[in-house]
Motif scaffolding. Structure first.
Motif, PDB file in Angstrom:
ATOM      1  N   ALA B  65       0.697  -1.037   0.070  1.00 14.34           N
ATOM      2  CA  ALA B  65       0.072   0.031   0.011  1.00 14.34           C
ATOM      3  C   ALA B  65       0.802   1.273  -0.060  1.00 14.34           C
ATOM      4  N   TRP B  66       1.935   1.494   0.776  1.00  8.44           N
ATOM      5  CA  TRP B  66       2.834   2.354   0.937  1.00  8.44           C
ATOM      6  C   TRP B  66       3.527   2.684  -0.111  1.00  8.44           C
ATOM      7  N   LEU B  67       4.054   1.602  -0.845  1.00  8.90           N
ATOM      8  CA  LEU B  67       4.801   1.794  -2.007  1.00  8.90           C
ATOM      9  C   LEU B  67       3.711   2.341  -3.044  1.00  8.90           C
ATOM     10  N   SER B  68       2.678   1.879  -3.364  1.00 16.02           N
ATOM     11  CA  SER B  68       1.564   2.246  -4.337  1.00 16.02           C
ATOM     12  C   SER B  68       1.420   3.868  -4.278  1.00 16.02           C
ATOM     13  N   MET B  69       1.315   4.161  -3.001  1.00 17.85           N
ATOM     14  CA  MET B  69       0.899   5.784  -2.885  1.00 17.85           C
ATOM     15  C   MET B  69       2.305   6.408  -2.970  1.00 17.85           C
ATOM     16  N   LEU B  70       3.411   5.933  -2.400  1.00 19.87           N
ATOM     17  CA  LEU B  70       4.627   6.481  -2.933  1.00 19.87           C
ATOM     18  C   LEU B  70       4.566   6.696  -4.355  1.00 19.87           C
ATOM     19  N   PHE B  71       4.311   5.737  -5.117  1.00 17.28           N
ATOM     20  CA  PHE B  71       4.457   5.988  -6.631  1.00 17.28           C
ATOM     21  C   PHE B  71       3.697   6.976  -7.136  1.00 17.28           C
ATOM     22  N   VAL B  72       2.539   7.111  -6.629  1.00 21.03           N
ATOM     23  CA  VAL B  72       1.306   8.153  -7.067  1.00 21.03           C
ATOM     24  C   VAL B  72       1.844   9.474  -6.380  1.00 21.03           C
ATOM     25  N   ALA B  73       2.329   9.674  -5.302  1.00 25.13           N
ATOM     26  CA  ALA B  73       3.053  10.797  -4.899  1.00 25.13           C
ATOM     27  C   ALA B  73       4.070  11.381  -5.743  1.00 25.13           C
ATOM     28  N   VAL B 126      -2.302  15.964  -4.415  1.00 26.63           N
ATOM     29  CA  VAL B 126      -2.865  16.121  -3.212  1.00 26.63           C
ATOM     30  C   VAL B 126      -2.985  14.782  -2.809  1.00 26.63           C
ATOM     31  N   VAL B 127      -3.605  13.850  -3.428  1.00 25.30           N
ATOM     32  CA  VAL B 127      -4.262  12.615  -3.187  1.00 25.30           C
ATOM     33  C   VAL B 127      -2.752  11.883  -2.850  1.00 25.30           C
ATOM     34  N   GLY B 128      -1.687  12.031  -3.529  1.00 25.44           N
ATOM     35  CA  GLY B 128      -0.571  11.135  -3.620  1.00 25.44           C
ATOM     36  C   GLY B 128       0.173  11.530  -2.326  1.00 25.44           C
ATOM     37  N   PHE B 135      -0.523   7.038   4.846  1.00 26.19           N
ATOM     38  CA  PHE B 135      -0.223   5.682   5.062  1.00 26.19           C
ATOM     39  C   PHE B 135       0.772   5.333   6.049  1.00 26.19           C
ATOM     40  N   THR B 136       1.894   6.292   5.922  1.00 27.02           N
ATOM     41  CA  THR B 136       2.926   6.053   6.808  1.00 27.02           C
ATOM     42  C   THR B 136       2.582   6.042   8.308  1.00 27.02           C
ATOM     43  N   TYR B 137       1.535   7.222   8.453  1.00 23.01           N
ATOM     44  CA  TYR B 137       1.033   7.117   9.742  1.00 23.01           C
ATOM     45  C   TYR B 137       0.268   6.122  10.375  1.00 23.01           C
ATOM     46  N   ALA B 138      -0.289   5.571   9.429  1.00 20.59           N
ATOM     47  CA  ALA B 138      -1.630   4.541   9.566  1.00 20.59           C
ATOM     48  C   ALA B 138      -0.615   3.226  10.137  1.00 20.59           C
TER      49      ALA B 138
END
Lengths: 190, 707, 101
Positions: B65-73, B126-128, B135-138
């Motif tokens: 999950a975290w990696l996918s969000m990193l990618f999007v960001a 923004v979403v990224g 996600f990091t916090y979660a």
């Protein structure tokens, strides 16, 4: 049935008179062969038929065949038949029926009748009014002899073997078992 | 880091020199835009993988999950920066189906695509970024949770769905994303479903959203059929043509209203706002990301996407007054409720509702950039505030402020970042919220002035001015409730149990990160100085409407002054009320107006109205009537079919026994019989055989002769 | 003389022979009927020979061979009938049904 010749013309020839007489006798004889209730009579009626055919051969000019037929067929074969009849007759005059019941006879009559009609019809259709040119001379015996040893020599030799085989075979089949002979068993009904 | 600055600064300078005009030369973004379909796809794939392989993967699914969000960001920020350098407008699409022709002769093409223009890029970023930090916090927040893996699967699904929504180049895909985020919201709100209240809250959120969705569907259908296409660019083409007699113009008001109802549902505008406070039953990261920064902004996004439609005369512009009114109502009423909440998350929830009201009002007033800018900055500081609240809740093991107090010494990181967020939210100068809120006020002011086209709409100008006053009052109330929350939570003595301590690093680092953005994010659009944000979101397929907007040449000092005054005075007023300590929180919280307070506490009785007026009747009489119908009428058909099948089976059985078996037996008997007959031929009598041969031969000969 | 009169006579004798073969119960009488058929065949052969005026008298020689074969056949046939009669005390063909199923 288209015949080129009318009955009147046919009757005019004298040969045909002779033929007609002989033919009627033959057919009657043959008919009695297959319907008589007496075995010996059947063999004798066969003699009539065979004699009639020999006469026809003479009419056609095939002398050698005619006389051979009389000698061998009537003289030997029919006699053989009579011997056979004699040996195989039931004792004390007990005669079983010689023909199958009516049912079978009707079936056989139908078949043979149909056969005759078919063959006869085909013959009439095929040969119509073809004549038989009888030669002025009868067939010479020399001619036949010549042909036998010329053209038909191999069948001639083969026939001798056939006869030899028949001879040996007949003896082997009909002889009594050596054991039975030793025991003294005699033929039944002898 | 220095390399990054070196790369970015010329870009910033170049963009600053561009001035107020929108970037005229749009590029198609090259490979970066062409591959932007990865942005929604990567999280969706990750969600799928987490569902099936999460338990076995490293970090139990969080890693994926975290990696996918990193990618999007990373991708989103890259796109953002390259959009600044050279505006990108691109939409890629893959055709899925052609579902026939519209009533107006054009073909209706169903596509799956990705929009890469200023608005979408802003949303990606923004979403990224916010998603990445949350996600990091979660990871740390959800540690030890029994459904850890499933949580991240649903969370990633949400991220994917949100990205599908904002990348949609056509309205159907937008609806798909809309529903996806709705589903994930339901799943995540009901994460602690062992408690019946939480699952009820999830259902409430879903159903209230659904009520709004009815409007969305109707609006989408009307608009796409009258414009003849699902694609936004095609629809807005029709708007740009300006034909007042086109089908779109004729139905424009109703379509626009229906769309706005959809936006009301998702963005929780009054009166469909009731689900958002209850949605706080979900874990705090969910509240931070979904119900503050992203999902609830989907309605605002929709308004932004269809902005030319709402601006164009004769199409949707008559809906604007309704939008402004609803936005203002939301802004004020929900802010008031926040003053009386004990649950810290509920305070923030009502605050979100209020800020959403601001955004919607801005869109209605025609301040496109202002509304979206506020969306942008609000995402950062509201997420920050929620994560701080989560940190506090984690330490205190209670949501209620009556169990808190005096935490500023015990949790310094949380405290200072909370302060940063509060200042940003209150609109204190320098902080991000100041710039965006000021722009909104300016936008509303412009709408109320005679220069805008808004005043020709019935009573438009007067309405806008009235709304302006409400907005300023709202700013006062915003600062007031945030001050209250700040004092009750972090000041005074600790009123709860146990020994709270600061949260682990994995939770505090994102707080710091978000606080950074809360401070600096406003700088990218300082009126008269930087126009980065304006240029970014102005990069669209249709820049023409931009001229309707008012771009401040400079800071509108009067309005900025009013806004700041409202905020500062609220802070002082609040300090007066709540700075002092008292033995219990109730005693501290002694703000009481006799008539208003109970009304606020009961949330204007709206929830009760919904419950007794709508839910109970449906559940009771209506449901039992339907049940009777189902049991007696529909089931009758089914049972009848069953009986019929039984009778038919009997007939078939009889037929099988007598008919079929009879046939089989008969054939067996026939075989036996014919065998018996044929046996008679085999008599063993040769004469009989000869007879048969002769008969057969005769027949054959006859056959040959005859034929 | 027409050829057909001889051929038809042969056909009639042949048919009567078939009738005899199929309807007679005594084995000897069946053999007798077979002889009848062979006689009919002889008539056909000779008649055709004379019609075709074969210089080598092939038809007549064929007839001679038929007579010879008939003799051989009758010899064997009667030997067999004799054996059957010895074993079963009857020359009835109806009783020779050991080959039935």
């Amino acid at each position: 049935m288209v015949l080129g010749v009318t009955f009147g013309d046919w009757i005019g020839e004298i040969e045909n008179w002779v033929y007609a007489a002989i033919a009627i006798a033959m057919v009657y004889g043959a008919f009695r062969v297959v319907t008589t209730k007496n075995v010996v009579h059947a063999a004798l009626y066969l003699v009539i038929t065979l004699g009639g055919s020999a006469a026809l051969f003479l009419l056609l000019g095939a002398e050698f065949v005619a006389w051979t037929l009389v000698l061998v067929y009537i003289g030997a074969i029919v006699v053989l038949f009579l011997f056979g009849i004699m040996i195989t007759r039931a004792p004390l005059g007990y005669e079983t029926k010689l023909s199958h019941p009516m049912r079978v006879r009707v079936g056989a009559a139908l078949v043979s009748g149909a056969l005759f009609l078919l063959v006869g019809g085909s013959l009439l259709d095929a040969y119509g009014s073809d004549p038989v040119p009888v030669a002025a001379d009868a067939t010479r015996t020399a001619t036949i002899g010549q042909s036998i040893f010329d053209r038909f020599v191999i069948p001639f030799e083969v026939i001798s073997f056939v006869l030899l085989a028949a001879l040996i075979g007949g003896i082997v089949i009909a002889r009594r078992d050596p054991e039975d002979a030793a025991v003294g068993k005699t033929e039944v009904g002898a | 880091m220095s390399a990054l600055i070196a790369f970015v600064s010329p870009v910033l300078l170049a963009a600053a020199e561009e001035g107020a005009e929108a970037v005229q030369h749009f590029s198609d973004g090259g490979a970066l835009a062409a591959n932007a379909w990865l942005i929604p796809v990567v999280p969706m794939v990750a969600a799928f993988l987490i569902v099936f392989f999460g338990k076995r993967s490293p970090f139990k699914g969080w890693g994926l999950a975290w990696l996918s969000m990193l990618f999007v960001a990373a991708y989103g920020v890259t796109l953002f920066l390259s959009n600044l350098a050279q505006g990108i407008t691109y939409q890629g699409a893959v055709s899925v189906a052609n579902i026939g022709t519209s009533p107006y002769g054009t073909g209706l093409e169903l596509e799956w695509g990705w929009m890469v223009d200023g608005l979408s890029i802003m949303m990606y970023a923004v979403v990224g970024v916010v998603g990445f930090l949350v996600f990091t916090y979660a990871r740390s927040y959800m540690e030890g949770d029994v459904r850890f893996t499933w949580f991240f699967a649903a969370f990633t699904l949400f991220a994917g769905g949100m990205l599908v929504l904002v990348s949609a180049p056509n309205i159907i895909q937008l609806i798909v994303g809309w529903e996806l985020v709705g589903v994930s919201s339901y799943l995540l709100i009901g994460h602690y479903w062992e408690d019946h209240e939480n699952s009820s809250a999830a259902i409430k959120a879903f159903l209230v959203n659904k009520v709004g969705d009815v409007g969305l569907f109707i609006g989408a259908i009307i608009i796409s059929l009258s414009a003849g296409s699902f694609r936004f660019t095609d629809i807005l083409d029709v708007v740009a043509d300006g034909n007042q007699h086109s089908a779109l113009a004729r139905f424009g008001f109703w379509a626009g209203l229906a769309l706005f109802i959809g936006a009301m549902g998702k963005s929780a505008q009054f009166p469909l706002h009731v689900w958002l406070p209850d949605a706080m039953a979900g874990p705090t990261p969910v509240s931070a990301l979904m119900h503050a920064a992203t999902m609830v902004t989907a309605g605002v996004y929709l308004l932004g996407r269809m902005f030319p439609f709402f601006m164009a005369e004769g199409f949707g512009d008559e809906v604007r007054s309704i939008i402004i009114v609803i936005g203002a109502l939301t802004l004020l009423l929900t802010g008031l409720i926040a003053l009386v909440q004990d649950d810290i998350k509920k305070v923030l929830a009502y605050s979100t509702l209020s800020q959403l009201g601001y955004m919607v009002t801005a869109m209605g007033a025609g301040a496109y950039t202002a509304g979206l800018f506020h969306l942008f900055t609000h995402a950062f500081f509201k997420a920050l505030l929620f994560l701080c609240a989560g940190s506090v809740i984690h330490a205190v093991h209670s949501n209620n402020m009556s169990d808190m107090g005096g935490l500023r010494r015990l949790m310094p990181y949380t405290f200072w970042t909370f302060v940063a967020g509060t200042l940003a939210l209150a609109g204190i100068p320098i902080f991000a919220g100041f710039w965006s809120k000021d722009e909104i006020l300016a936008g509303i002011r412009f709408a109320g002035s005679s220069e805008s086209g808004f005043d020709v709409v019935q009573g438009g100008a007067g309405l806008a001015n009235f709304v302006l006053i409400i907005a300023i009052v709202g700013a006062f109330i915003t600062a007031l409730y945030m001050t209250r929350a700040l004092y009750l939570t972090f000041f005074g003595t600790y009123k709860g149990h146990g020994y709270p301590h600061e949260s682990p690093k994995m939770m505090t680092y994102p707080l710091v990160g978000l606080a950074f953005f809360a401070v600096v994010a406003g700088f990218i659009n300082i009126p008269g100085v930087f126009h980065l944000f304006t240029d970014t979101v102005g990069t669209r397929f249709f820049g023409g409407f931009h001229e309707l907007e008012h771009h401040a040449e400079g800071l509108h000092w009067v309005l900025a002054g009013f806004g700041t005054l409202a905020g500062v005075s609220a802070f002082l007023f609040g300090s007066m009320l709540w700075a002092n300590d008292a033995p219990t929180q109730e005693e501290r919280d002694r703000f009481w107006i006799p008539g208003l307070y109970p009304l606020l506490a009961k949330k204007y009785y709206i929830d009760d109205f919904y419950m007794d007026g709508i839910v109970r009747p449906v559940r009771g009489p209506v449901a039992s009537a339907v049940d009777w119908f189902n049991g007696h009428v529909i089931d009758l058909v089914i049972n009848g079919a069953g009986l019929l099948a039984t009778k038919l089976a009997r007939v078939v059985y009889w037929f099988d026994q007598r008919g079929v078996d009879g046939a089989i037996n008969a054939s067996a008997a026939a075989a036996g019989g014919s065998g018996g007959l044929l046996r008679l031929i085999q008599t063993g009598k040769v004469q009989q055989y000869a007879f048969l041969i002769a008969a057969g031969t005769v027949l054959l000969v006859a056959g040959f002769i005859v034929f | 003389m027409l050829i057909n009169q001889f051929l038809l006579l042969g056909a009639a004798l042949f048919s009567l022979g078939v009738y005899g073969v199929l309807s007679r119960r005594n084995a000897v009488l069946v053999l007798l009927s077979v002889e009848l058929m062979l006689a009919a065949v002889n008539i056909n052969l000779v008649a055709f020979d004379i019609m075709n005026q074969d210089p080598q008298a092939g038809g007549q020689i064929f007839a001679l061979f038929v007579i010879a074969v008939a003799a051989a056949e009758v010899g064997i046939g009667l030997a067999i009938v004799l054996m059957i009669y010895r074993n079963r005390r009857s020359a009835n063909v109806d009783e020779l049904d050991l080959m039935k199923l």
